[in-house]
Design an enzyme around this catalytic site. Structure first.
Site, PDB file in Angstrom:
ATOM      1  N   THR A 120       2.122  -8.864   1.693  1.00  0.00           N
ATOM      2  CA  THR A 120       2.752  -8.788   3.014  1.00  0.00           C
ATOM      3  C   THR A 120       1.650  -8.459   4.017  1.00  0.00           C
ATOM      4  OG1 THR A 120       4.759  -7.932   1.988  1.00  0.00           O
ATOM      5  CG2 THR A 120       4.610  -7.782   4.385  1.00  0.00           C
ATOM      6  N   LYS A 178       9.693 -11.989   6.178  1.00  0.00           N
ATOM      7  CA  LYS A 178       9.486 -10.778   5.371  1.00  0.00           C
ATOM      8  C   LYS A 178       9.397  -9.532   6.252  1.00  0.00           C
ATOM      9  CE  LYS A 178       8.415  -7.840   2.227  1.00  0.00           C
ATOM     10  NZ  LYS A 178       9.450  -7.307   1.348  1.00  0.00           N
ATOM     11  N   LYS A 195       2.780   0.192   6.995  1.00  0.00           N
ATOM     12  CA  LYS A 195       1.957  -0.977   7.344  1.00  0.00           C
ATOM     13  C   LYS A 195       2.848  -2.143   7.786  1.00  0.00           C
ATOM     14  CE  LYS A 195       1.287  -3.590   3.998  1.00  0.00           C
ATOM     15  NZ  LYS A 195       1.871  -4.724   3.320  1.00  0.00           N
TER      16      LYS A 195
HETATM   17  P1  NAP Z   1      -0.281  -1.470  -4.825  1.00  0.00           P
HETATM   18  O1  NAP Z   1       0.343  -1.042  -6.101  1.00  0.00           O
HETATM   19  O2  NAP Z   1      -0.806  -0.431  -3.892  1.00  0.00           O
HETATM   20  O3  NAP Z   1      -1.453  -2.530  -5.183  1.00  0.00           O
HETATM   21  C1  NAP Z   1      -2.332  -2.996  -4.213  1.00  0.00           C
HETATM   22  C2  NAP Z   1      -3.275  -3.993  -4.831  1.00  0.00           C
HETATM   23  O4  NAP Z   1      -4.186  -4.458  -3.815  1.00  0.00           O
HETATM   24  C3  NAP Z   1      -4.142  -3.401  -5.953  1.00  0.00           C
HETATM   25  O5  NAP Z   1      -4.372  -4.393  -6.915  1.00  0.00           O
HETATM   26  C4  NAP Z   1      -5.437  -3.052  -5.199  1.00  0.00           C
HETATM   27  O6  NAP Z   1      -6.563  -2.960  -6.016  1.00  0.00           O
HETATM   28  C5  NAP Z   1      -5.524  -4.273  -4.300  1.00  0.00           C
HETATM   29  N1  NAP Z   1      -6.435  -4.055  -3.166  1.00  0.00           N
HETATM   30  C6  NAP Z   1      -6.252  -3.221  -2.125  1.00  0.00           C
HETATM   31  N2  NAP Z   1      -7.300  -3.307  -1.277  1.00  0.00           N
HETATM   32  C7  NAP Z   1      -8.160  -4.221  -1.817  1.00  0.00           C
HETATM   33  C8  NAP Z   1      -9.413  -4.748  -1.404  1.00  0.00           C
HETATM   34  N3  NAP Z   1      -9.992  -4.365  -0.276  1.00  0.00           N
HETATM   35  N4  NAP Z   1      -9.988  -5.673  -2.214  1.00  0.00           N
HETATM   36  C9  NAP Z   1      -9.398  -6.069  -3.357  1.00  0.00           C
HETATM   37  N5  NAP Z   1      -8.209  -5.611  -3.794  1.00  0.00           N
HETATM   38  C10 NAP Z   1      -7.595  -4.694  -3.022  1.00  0.00           C
HETATM   39  O7  NAP Z   1       0.724  -2.351  -3.947  1.00  0.00           O
HETATM   40  P2  NAP Z   1       1.977  -3.247  -4.381  1.00  0.00           P
HETATM   41  O8  NAP Z   1       3.209  -2.411  -4.274  1.00  0.00           O
HETATM   42  O9  NAP Z   1       1.673  -4.004  -5.615  1.00  0.00           O
HETATM   43  O10 NAP Z   1       2.031  -4.232  -3.119  1.00  0.00           O
HETATM   44  C11 NAP Z   1       1.166  -5.353  -2.988  1.00  0.00           C
HETATM   45  C12 NAP Z   1       1.643  -6.180  -1.799  1.00  0.00           C
HETATM   46  O11 NAP Z   1       3.005  -6.577  -2.035  1.00  0.00           O
HETATM   47  C13 NAP Z   1       1.646  -5.409  -0.465  1.00  0.00           C
HETATM   48  O12 NAP Z   1       1.307  -6.271   0.584  1.00  0.00           O
HETATM   49  C14 NAP Z   1       3.088  -4.958  -0.339  1.00  0.00           C
HETATM   50  O13 NAP Z   1       3.442  -4.736   1.025  1.00  0.00           O
HETATM   51  C15 NAP Z   1       3.831  -6.120  -0.968  1.00  0.00           C
HETATM   52  N6  NAP Z   1       5.159  -5.799  -1.521  1.00  0.00           N
HETATM   53  C16 NAP Z   1       5.336  -4.712  -2.329  1.00  0.00           C
HETATM   54  C17 NAP Z   1       6.617  -4.446  -2.821  1.00  0.00           C
HETATM   55  C18 NAP Z   1       6.908  -3.233  -3.693  1.00  0.00           C
HETATM   56  O14 NAP Z   1       8.089  -2.919  -3.853  1.00  0.00           O
HETATM   57  N7  NAP Z   1       5.940  -2.553  -4.274  1.00  0.00           N
HETATM   58  C19 NAP Z   1       7.684  -5.290  -2.518  1.00  0.00           C
HETATM   59  C20 NAP Z   1       7.454  -6.397  -1.719  1.00  0.00           C
HETATM   60  C21 NAP Z   1       6.191  -6.647  -1.227  1.00  0.00           C
HETATM   61  P3  NAP Z   1      -6.953  -1.537  -6.697  1.00  0.00           P
HETATM   62  O15 NAP Z   1      -6.128  -1.451  -7.937  1.00  0.00           O
HETATM   63  O16 NAP Z   1      -8.388  -1.631  -6.946  1.00  0.00           O
HETATM   64  O17 NAP Z   1      -6.605  -0.460  -5.696  1.00  0.00           O
END
Ligand code: NAP
Length: 296
Positions: A97, A172, A240
């Site tokens: 997102t 979204k 965010k």
């Molecule tokens: P998360 O658990 O915090 O994972 C974030 C991911 O991004 C990790 O793999 C992290 O790597 C990577 N990352 C962050 N900064 C980076 C950088 N500079 N370079 C390379 N990799 C980087 O988040 P998530 O919940 O999976 O969410 C991921 C996306 O999906 C977000 O945009 C979120 O808004 C969206 N989303 C999430 C949900 C939910 O319920 N969780 C639902 C819908 C949409 P590291 O492991 O090294 O930190």
């Protein structure tokens, strides 16, 4: 059938999504900035790449799901990013997102390599990702979506085409504004009731018997009552998304007074150190102000 998938980002969402693709028989090469998070995928049968570029090499489809716009730019456009090796004809599906404007720019760079991009953000959270039951909101060319559909069907049960590049993300952000406000105002109501001495379970029974009932708060309430804020969706990421929605509102001349206030509440909770907890932890910020807890 698409044979080879490069998968970038193994966070809360990416980990189960990539696992489902391996289980479905795809040849998956994964990359995660923090290498240790790739170990379960390696055990499941994925190859582990040392950079997004290596994950994208020879891939028919590259999927990325990382935190925010800066992270998406880094893994796609940055040094060692997917675009360095992306082959002509490949499809990039970015499920992060992020800003629709940044996403459209990524789509232009992708087109410069003779490849195509879809913005395909998701809803359904961690359990939807685990079950392969996410809902995708998709922007880009419909013909590209048709080609990517067999892969997307492994990950989700609903794939809603929204229009040109960036429109999946526009949808979204609107959806998350609604979700953020629902949870925050649910929490406000429960703090008010608790302060007046009404038990959380009594209040919950009342809400569930009324038109205020919603599947989202039905899901969140038991976690709130237990004080369990293990992140399904981290609060800092909800903040965010609210910030992105406000940017979009400003750019388009749309008034969002309630969303603006809700964003500030999540922002204040994040400033109090609650950013890595689930976004339902916004209630703890409200509880601290009121001097009361909403617990069983
Ligand atoms: P998360 O658990 O915090 O994972 C974030 C991911 O991004 C990790 O793999 C992290 O790597 C990577 N990352 C962050 N900064 C980076 C950088 N500079 N370079 C390379 N990799 C980087 O988040 P998530 O919940 O999976 O969410 C991921 C996306 O999906 C977000 O945009 C979120 O808004 C969206 N989303 C999430 C949900 C939910 O319920 N969780 C639902 C819908 C949409 P590291 O492991 O090294 O930190």
């Amino acid at each position: 059938m698409t044979q080879s998938i490069g998968f970038i980002g193994l966070g809360i969402m990416g980990q189960p999504m990539a696992t489902n693709l391996v289980r479905a028989g795809y040849k998956v090469t994964v990359f995660n900035r923090t290498r240790s998070k790739a170990e379960p995928l390696e055990k499941a049968g994925a190859r582990v790449a040392i950079s997004p570029a290596e994950a994208a090499r020879d891939a028919d489809v590259v999927i990325s799901i990382v935190s925010d716009s800066a992270a998406a730019e880094e893994v796609i456009l940055g040094k060692g990013g997917a675009l360095e090796t992306l082959r002509a004809g490949a499809i990039v599906i970015d499920s992060s997102t992020i800003s629709p404007i940044v996403s459209r720019r990524l789509a232009c760079h992708t087109a410069g390599k003779g490849a195509q991009m879809l913005d395909a953000p998701v809803t359904g959270s961690k359990h939807g990702a685990e079950k392969g039951e996410l809902t995708f909101m998709i922007g880009g060319e419909r013909a590209v979506l048709d080609r990517a559909m067999s892969v997307l069907q492994v990950l989700g049960k609903k794939h809603i085409y929204c229009g040109q590049n960036g429109s999946g993300l526009a949808a979204k952000l609107a959806q998350n504004v609604i979700q953020a406000a629902m949870v925050e105002v649910f929490c406000e109501g429960f703090v008010l009731a608790a302060k007046a001495g009404v038990q959380p379970r009594t209040m919950f029974e009342i809400v569930q018997s009324s038109m205020a009932r919603a599947s989202l708060t039905d899901f969140k309430a038991p976690f709130i009552f237990k004080g369990d804020f293990t992140p399904y969706f981290p609060l800092k990421l909800m903040h965010k998304d609210l910030a992105l929605a406000m940017e979009a509102a400003y750019a388009q001349g749309v008034a969002m007074p309630t969303a603006a206030a809700v964003k500030e509440v999540y922002g204040a909770a994040k400033a109090k150190g609650k950013g890595d907890q689930d976004y339902a932890a916004v209630i703890t910020f409200l509880e601290e102000i009121a001097g009361v807890q909403v617990r069983d």
